[in-house]
Design a protein around this motif. Structure first.
Motif, PDB file in Angstrom:
ATOM      1  N   LEU A 111      37.752 -11.835  33.214  1.00  0.00           N
ATOM      2  CA  LEU A 111      38.297 -12.973  33.964  1.00  0.00           C
ATOM      3  C   LEU A 111      39.177 -13.875  33.116  1.00  0.00           C
ATOM      4  O   LEU A 111      39.730 -14.856  33.625  1.00  0.00           O
ATOM      5  CB  LEU A 111      37.142 -13.808  34.548  1.00  0.00           C
ATOM      6  CG  LEU A 111      36.127 -13.051  35.417  1.00  0.00           C
ATOM      7  CD1 LEU A 111      35.052 -14.016  35.902  1.00  0.00           C
ATOM      8  CD2 LEU A 111      36.805 -12.367  36.595  1.00  0.00           C
ATOM      9  N   GLY A 112      39.332 -13.561  31.841  1.00  0.00           N
ATOM     10  CA  GLY A 112      40.115 -14.430  30.972  1.00  0.00           C
ATOM     11  C   GLY A 112      39.305 -15.654  30.553  1.00  0.00           C
ATOM     12  O   GLY A 112      38.074 -15.668  30.627  1.00  0.00           O
ATOM     13  N   LYS A 113      39.992 -16.700  30.142  1.00  0.00           N
ATOM     14  CA  LYS A 113      39.320 -17.916  29.674  1.00  0.00           C
ATOM     15  C   LYS A 113      38.846 -18.750  30.857  1.00  0.00           C
ATOM     16  O   LYS A 113      39.603 -19.006  31.789  1.00  0.00           O
ATOM     17  CB  LYS A 113      40.258 -18.716  28.780  1.00  0.00           C
ATOM     18  CG  LYS A 113      40.620 -17.986  27.490  1.00  0.00           C
ATOM     19  CD  LYS A 113      41.581 -18.784  26.637  1.00  0.00           C
ATOM     20  CE  LYS A 113      41.928 -18.010  25.352  1.00  0.00           C
ATOM     21  NZ  LYS A 113      42.902 -18.741  24.523  1.00  0.00           N
ATOM     22  N   GLU A 114      37.595 -19.206  30.774  1.00  0.00           N
ATOM     23  CA  GLU A 114      36.977 -19.898  31.900  1.00  0.00           C
ATOM     24  C   GLU A 114      37.734 -21.156  32.300  1.00  0.00           C
ATOM     25  O   GLU A 114      37.920 -21.439  33.481  1.00  0.00           O
ATOM     26  CB  GLU A 114      35.528 -20.246  31.562  1.00  0.00           C
ATOM     27  CG  GLU A 114      34.749 -20.801  32.734  1.00  0.00           C
ATOM     28  CD  GLU A 114      33.263 -20.940  32.432  1.00  0.00           C
ATOM     29  OE1 GLU A 114      32.497 -21.223  33.364  1.00  0.00           O
ATOM     30  OE2 GLU A 114      32.877 -20.775  31.250  1.00  0.00           O
ATOM     31  N   LYS A 115      38.214 -21.916  31.315  1.00  0.00           N
ATOM     32  CA  LYS A 115      38.904 -23.176  31.628  1.00  0.00           C
ATOM     33  C   LYS A 115      40.278 -22.932  32.259  1.00  0.00           C
ATOM     34  O   LYS A 115      40.866 -23.853  32.832  1.00  0.00           O
ATOM     35  CB  LYS A 115      39.046 -24.027  30.370  1.00  0.00           C
ATOM     36  CG  LYS A 115      39.926 -23.426  29.287  1.00  0.00           C
ATOM     37  CD  LYS A 115      40.014 -24.350  28.085  1.00  0.00           C
ATOM     38  CE  LYS A 115      40.909 -23.766  27.001  1.00  0.00           C
ATOM     39  NZ  LYS A 115      41.011 -24.668  25.816  1.00  0.00           N
ATOM     40  N   GLU A 116      40.791 -21.702  32.181  1.00  0.00           N
ATOM     41  CA  GLU A 116      42.089 -21.369  32.759  1.00  0.00           C
ATOM     42  C   GLU A 116      41.958 -20.558  34.052  1.00  0.00           C
ATOM     43  O   GLU A 116      42.954 -20.099  34.595  1.00  0.00           O
ATOM     44  CB  GLU A 116      42.923 -20.565  31.746  1.00  0.00           C
ATOM     45  CG  GLU A 116      43.251 -21.346  30.474  1.00  0.00           C
ATOM     46  CD  GLU A 116      43.966 -20.495  29.435  1.00  0.00           C
ATOM     47  OE1 GLU A 116      44.197 -19.288  29.707  1.00  0.00           O
ATOM     48  OE2 GLU A 116      44.280 -21.017  28.359  1.00  0.00           O
ATOM     49  N   PHE A 117      40.722 -20.426  34.542  1.00  0.00           N
ATOM     50  CA  PHE A 117      40.472 -19.578  35.709  1.00  0.00           C
ATOM     51  C   PHE A 117      40.802 -20.346  36.989  1.00  0.00           C
ATOM     52  O   PHE A 117      40.040 -21.193  37.439  1.00  0.00           O
ATOM     53  CB  PHE A 117      39.012 -19.112  35.724  1.00  0.00           C
ATOM     54  CG  PHE A 117      38.727 -18.007  36.699  1.00  0.00           C
ATOM     55  CD1 PHE A 117      39.246 -16.741  36.503  1.00  0.00           C
ATOM     56  CD2 PHE A 117      37.923 -18.228  37.814  1.00  0.00           C
ATOM     57  CE1 PHE A 117      38.984 -15.711  37.397  1.00  0.00           C
ATOM     58  CE2 PHE A 117      37.646 -17.211  38.702  1.00  0.00           C
ATOM     59  CZ  PHE A 117      38.179 -15.950  38.497  1.00  0.00           C
ATOM     60  N   GLY A 118      41.982 -20.048  37.568  1.00  0.00           N
ATOM     61  CA  GLY A 118      42.450 -20.735  38.766  1.00  0.00           C
ATOM     62  C   GLY A 118      42.758 -19.773  39.892  1.00  0.00           C
ATOM     63  O   GLY A 118      42.294 -18.627  39.917  1.00  0.00           O
ATOM     64  N   ASP A 119      43.594 -20.214  40.826  1.00  0.00           N
ATOM     65  CA  ASP A 119      43.896 -19.422  42.023  1.00  0.00           C
ATOM     66  C   ASP A 119      44.468 -18.051  41.682  1.00  0.00           C
ATOM     67  O   ASP A 119      44.013 -17.028  42.206  1.00  0.00           O
ATOM     68  CB  ASP A 119      44.905 -20.168  42.902  1.00  0.00           C
ATOM     69  CG  ASP A 119      44.353 -21.476  43.448  1.00  0.00           C
ATOM     70  OD1 ASP A 119      43.198 -21.824  43.133  1.00  0.00           O
ATOM     71  OD2 ASP A 119      45.089 -22.145  44.195  1.00  0.00           O
ATOM     72  N   LYS A 120      45.478 -18.040  40.828  1.00  0.00           N
ATOM     73  CA  LYS A 120      46.130 -16.777  40.488  1.00  0.00           C
ATOM     74  C   LYS A 120      45.177 -15.839  39.772  1.00  0.00           C
ATOM     75  O   LYS A 120      45.109 -14.638  40.079  1.00  0.00           O
ATOM     76  CB  LYS A 120      47.358 -17.034  39.609  1.00  0.00           C
ATOM     77  CG  LYS A 120      48.099 -15.757  39.199  1.00  0.00           C
ATOM     78  CD  LYS A 120      49.284 -16.056  38.309  1.00  0.00           C
ATOM     79  CE  LYS A 120      50.061 -14.786  37.953  1.00  0.00           C
ATOM     80  NZ  LYS A 120      49.211 -13.799  37.246  1.00  0.00           N
ATOM     81  N   GLU A 121      44.434 -16.378  38.814  1.00  0.00           N
ATOM     82  CA  GLU A 121      43.513 -15.560  38.025  1.00  0.00           C
ATOM     83  C   GLU A 121      42.418 -14.966  38.918  1.00  0.00           C
ATOM     84  O   GLU A 121      42.008 -13.809  38.730  1.00  0.00           O
ATOM     85  CB  GLU A 121      42.897 -16.393  36.902  1.00  0.00           C
ATOM     86  CG  GLU A 121      43.867 -16.796  35.803  1.00  0.00           C
ATOM     87  CD  GLU A 121      44.839 -17.903  36.201  1.00  0.00           C
ATOM     88  OE1 GLU A 121      45.881 -18.058  35.544  1.00  0.00           O
ATOM     89  OE2 GLU A 121      44.549 -18.629  37.202  1.00  0.00           O
ATOM     90  N   TYR A 122      41.949 -15.764  39.880  1.00  0.00           N
ATOM     91  CA  TYR A 122      40.923 -15.272  40.802  1.00  0.00           C
ATOM     92  C   TYR A 122      41.461 -14.117  41.641  1.00  0.00           C
ATOM     93  O   TYR A 122      40.829 -13.060  41.761  1.00  0.00           O
ATOM     94  CB  TYR A 122      40.449 -16.411  41.704  1.00  0.00           C
ATOM     95  CG  TYR A 122      39.467 -15.973  42.767  1.00  0.00           C
ATOM     96  CD1 TYR A 122      38.138 -15.700  42.438  1.00  0.00           C
ATOM     97  CD2 TYR A 122      39.861 -15.819  44.093  1.00  0.00           C
ATOM     98  CE1 TYR A 122      37.229 -15.293  43.407  1.00  0.00           C
ATOM     99  CE2 TYR A 122      38.970 -15.409  45.065  1.00  0.00           C
ATOM    100  CZ  TYR A 122      37.650 -15.150  44.717  1.00  0.00           C
ATOM    101  OH  TYR A 122      36.756 -14.740  45.679  1.00  0.00           O
ATOM    102  N   GLY A 123      42.652 -14.299  42.229  1.00  0.00           N
ATOM    103  CA  GLY A 123      43.254 -13.232  43.020  1.00  0.00           C
ATOM    104  C   GLY A 123      43.490 -11.971  42.202  1.00  0.00           C
ATOM    105  O   GLY A 123      43.242 -10.858  42.675  1.00  0.00           O
TER     106      GLY A 123
END
Length: 498
Positions: free
Chosen positions: A78-90
């Protein structure tokens, strides 16, 4: 694909594959921790050895994990937790579904929908997961004699929510996501068809078929009827083609009888050669996508009908083919639009606005609450915004804010551009009320300013999707945008967005 919602613990799932997330560096999500505890640190031991760092886009498939009831466990980075946003979730959902579809697992139980996304609800996560999943497995191969076959395609996905009291909202969000994805699939199917198949007549027949299926009123205006109405701007575009133009009128009546409708207008140029102002040969094949505006409003109507939204929605599709020929419009020709305003055609490749202006004039007869047109209108919009954001123009700031918010919610974003009267000066003509182009500079703005001259009687917005409606290159194809934006706008208007 079949979808369902449930609440439960990952180690207790009897599934072909359980999907959990790993943040970078090597940090287990709550669902992954529960699996790890049941497996006596089996996951954390693997991760500690460096098999999985949690980088975005990475996956690791594990078989026979002890302490679990599932056949497989799929770890998704999922990458870095603090950078986990809309795009990263999709991206994570798409990565998981793509991998599941390649494993041979018939079903999967996805715990990524439990993972927190900044400022987003559980319902939002389920809705977006449903859309992303169906996007990932979409294929357009009906013209291939030998189709690429998935060995054992994924048939069922279960999305997991944190608590049982969230199940009702999640079920509604899942239904919304499925309807939006179905609308996007229709939009993509229509837009991906070649120009020799998807003609104006084909588009009209597709609209009639959808109308019959969902009990929607449908009327097709032919050339003679449009001429009687004075739609000479629209008709001028079709003069060089053997394909007859159409004006498709669809009315979905889900609201009260006296509710004013929302009107969606979609540009339907089924192939755009540029006419006498002929386009260069490279990439001209992509001009079959010049009806993506039409495809997207038809897809939006289908999604609204599937959800039985309690509002009235009218869809107008002016459709024609823009070809050179002995009867084609010439640069310098002057035509009279349905509004009575005259137009000097300086460039026959600026044809989209010529069909839209008559449809926008026609829209006034429905006494609309709001009118939104959708069009692959200008290459200038691609230069300005690239392939990320749709260009948004509006004569009402409240409507503009609604659409921007809907785009943010759907992760189908739009960016508001200026519609100042200063730009109207560029459309002056010495021979007619206006020219159909305003020169090289600010091309997307002057195109919107042209349309604005036909929308003074109502609240209106224009979406220029030239940069977002399709992708070029190896992944060439229609995207289905802006169906998600439009549907989130309609869901909000209907009070159905959770």
């Amino acid at each position: 694909m079949e979808f369902s919602i449930k609440s439960g613990s990952p180690e207790k799932q009897r599934s072909a594959c359980v999907v959990v997330g790993i943040f970078e560096p090597r940090k287990l999500t709550l669902a992954a921790e529960l699996l790890d505890n049941a497996a006596r640190n089996h996951l954390s031991d693997i991760i500690r050895r460096g098999d999985m760092e949690g980088k975005a886009g990475s996956t690791l498939l594990l078989h026979n994990v002890p302490g679990t009831l599932c056949d497989r466990v799929l770890l998704v980075g999922l990458g870095k937790e603090k950078e986990f946003g809309d795009k990263e979730y999709g991206d994570a959902i798409r990565c998981a579904v793509r991998t599941l579809n390649e494993t041979g697992a018939f079903d999967g139980t996805v715990f990524l929908t439990e993972t927190s996304v900044r400022k987003r609800s559980g319902a939002w996560r389920v809705r977006q997961a449903s859309i992303a999943a169906q996007e990932t497995v979409y294929r357009f191969d009906q013209f291939k004699s030998k189709k690429d076959k998935v060995r054992r395609p994924l048939r069922k996905l279960t999305f997991v929510v944190d608590r049982r009291n969230e199940l009702s909202a999640a079920e509604e969000a899942l239904n919304q996501g499925q309807a939006i994805a179905d609308g996007m699939s229709l939009a993509k199917d229509l837009a991906n068809l070649p120009g020799n198949v998807c003609t104006p007549s084909y588009l009209a027949e597709a609209a009639q078929k959808m109308a019959a299926e969902h009990k929607i009123d449908c009327q097709i205006l032919e050339r003679e009827e449009m001429a009687t109405l004075g739609m000479h701007s629209l008709l001028s575009v079709a003069k060089g083609s053997r394909q007859a133009p159409k004006l498709i009128v669809l009315q979905y009546k889900g609201g009260k009888a006296d509710d004013r409708p929302i009107v969606l207008v979609g540009k339907g140029i089924t192939f755009d050669s540029g006419g006498i102002s002929l386009k260069p040969a490279p990439d001209m094949d992509e001009m079959k996508y010049d009806m993506c505006g039409a495809a997207s409003v038809l897809g939006t109507l289908k999604a609204a009908a599937l959800l039985k939204l309690p509002l009235n929605l009218t869809v107008l599709v002016p459709t024609a083919e823009n070809m050179p020929g002995g009867g084609a419009s010439r640069p310098g020709d002057i035509v009279t639009s349905m509004s009575g305003q005259t137009i000097e055609i300086l460039n026959t490749d600026a044809e989209g606005r010529l069909i839209l202006c008559d449809a926008l004039t026609y829209a006034a007869r429905f006494d609309p609450d709001t009118v939104i047109d959708v069009a692959t209108l200008t290459g200038a919009c691609v230069i300005a915004l690239g392939h990320v954001a749709t260009g948004l123009f509006a004569n009402n700031d409240t409507l503009a804010r609604e659409l921007v918010h809907a785009g943010d919610e759907a992760h189908d974003r739009a960016w508001q551009m200026p519609l100042w009267d200063d730009y109207q000066e560029l459309l002056k003509s010495p021979f007619a009320d206006m020219a159909n182009v305003g020169g090289r500079w600010g091309g997307s703005i002057t195109a919107a300013c042209f349309l604005a001259r036909f929308t003074r009687k109502y609240i209106w917005a224009h979406l220029d999707i030239a940069g977002t409606a399709w992708k070029s290159g190896t992944d060439k194809g229609a995207t289905g945008r802006p169906v998600p934006l439009l549907m989130h706008f309609l869901l909000k208007r209907a009070g159905k967005l959770t």
